[in-house]
Design a protein around this motif. Sequence first.
Motif, short mmCIF file in Angstrom:
data_model
loop_
_atom_site.label_atom_id
_atom_site.label_comp_id
_atom_site.label_asym_id
_atom_site.label_seq_id
_atom_site.Cartn_x
_atom_site.Cartn_y
_atom_site.Cartn_z
N SER A 131 52.18 43.90 26.71
CA SER A 131 51.64 42.93 27.66
C SER A 131 52.12 41.54 27.28
CB SER A 131 50.11 42.95 27.63
OG SER A 131 49.62 44.21 28.01
N PRO A 133 50.61 38.20 28.34
CA PRO A 133 49.68 37.36 29.12
C PRO A 133 50.17 35.91 29.17
CG PRO A 133 48.80 37.78 26.94
CD PRO A 133 50.06 38.60 27.06
N PRO A 137 45.13 28.82 31.94
CA PRO A 137 44.02 29.39 32.71
C PRO A 137 44.49 29.79 34.11
CG PRO A 137 43.35 27.36 31.64
CD PRO A 137 44.85 27.48 31.46
N SER A 138 43.91 30.85 34.65
CA SER A 138 44.29 31.37 35.95
C SER A 138 43.21 31.08 36.98
CB SER A 138 44.51 32.88 35.84
OG SER A 138 44.52 33.48 37.12
N ARG A 140 43.18 32.31 40.01
CA ARG A 140 42.89 33.58 40.64
C ARG A 140 41.86 34.37 39.83
NH1 ARG A 140 43.15 38.34 39.68
NH2 ARG A 140 44.46 38.06 37.86
N ALA A 141 42.03 34.37 38.51
CA ALA A 141 41.07 35.08 37.64
C ALA A 141 39.70 34.43 37.72
CB ALA A 141 41.58 35.08 36.20
N ALA A 142 39.66 33.12 37.72
CA ALA A 142 38.37 32.42 37.81
C ALA A 142 37.67 32.74 39.12
CB ALA A 142 38.59 30.91 37.67
N ARG A 143 38.41 32.80 40.24
CA ARG A 143 37.81 33.14 41.53
C ARG A 143 37.25 34.57 41.52
NH1 ARG A 143 42.36 30.36 43.25
NH2 ARG A 143 43.45 32.30 43.75
N ALA A 144 37.99 35.51 40.91
CA ALA A 144 37.52 36.90 40.86
C ALA A 144 36.22 36.99 40.07
CB ALA A 144 38.59 37.79 40.23
N VAL A 145 36.13 36.29 38.95
CA VAL A 145 34.91 36.31 38.14
C VAL A 145 33.77 35.64 38.90
CG1 VAL A 145 33.85 35.47 36.02
CG2 VAL A 145 36.14 36.48 35.95
N GLN A 146 34.05 34.53 39.56
CA GLN A 146 33.01 33.85 40.33
C GLN A 146 32.47 34.73 41.45
OE1 GLN A 146 35.13 30.30 41.37
NE2 GLN A 146 34.58 29.26 39.46
N TRP A 148 32.36 38.01 41.41
CA TRP A 148 31.55 39.03 40.75
C TRP A 148 30.18 38.49 40.39
CZ3 TRP A 148 31.57 44.11 40.02
CH2 TRP A 148 30.71 44.64 39.04
#
Length: 155
Positions: A131, A133, A137-138, A140-146, A148
Amino acid sequence: MLKLDHVVFPVRDAGKSLAFYRDILELPLVDAHEGDDWGSYPWLMMIFALPDGGEIVLVELKDAPRPRYKDLPRDVRHYAMAEGSISDLARWRRKLRAAEVRFWEEDHGAQQSIYFEDPDGVVLEITAPPSRPGDAPSARAARAVQRWLGAQPQA
């Protein structure tokens, strides 16, 4: 940037675990410690070195209750190690078959993975290529967690 230093797994049979990690995974046993009171249990800790400087640490707590994970998917908790290329996975298939270790494979697009369990049911993965990485900071990742968490996006 943080780098994984070590992971620790409880084990029930130090002898079986030693043979698995030393002989099958070919990880050197670089240190061991023991004592008589870790949460009221006598204990043995075995430390195996990984090529990148990290460690897998196995701890047997004598007569401790077995952790209960039966209601979770078996690979929801696992430790992944990487090989340099997908062609390197062929050696692991041969080695695991020769040791009669059952495994399954998954295609993750750019990565291919072999999954198998250690003697205590800890799921291990060998993936290739490694991997890579990002280091920023991403959004897109922050939006997905928010989503959830049910939170509103933050500016």
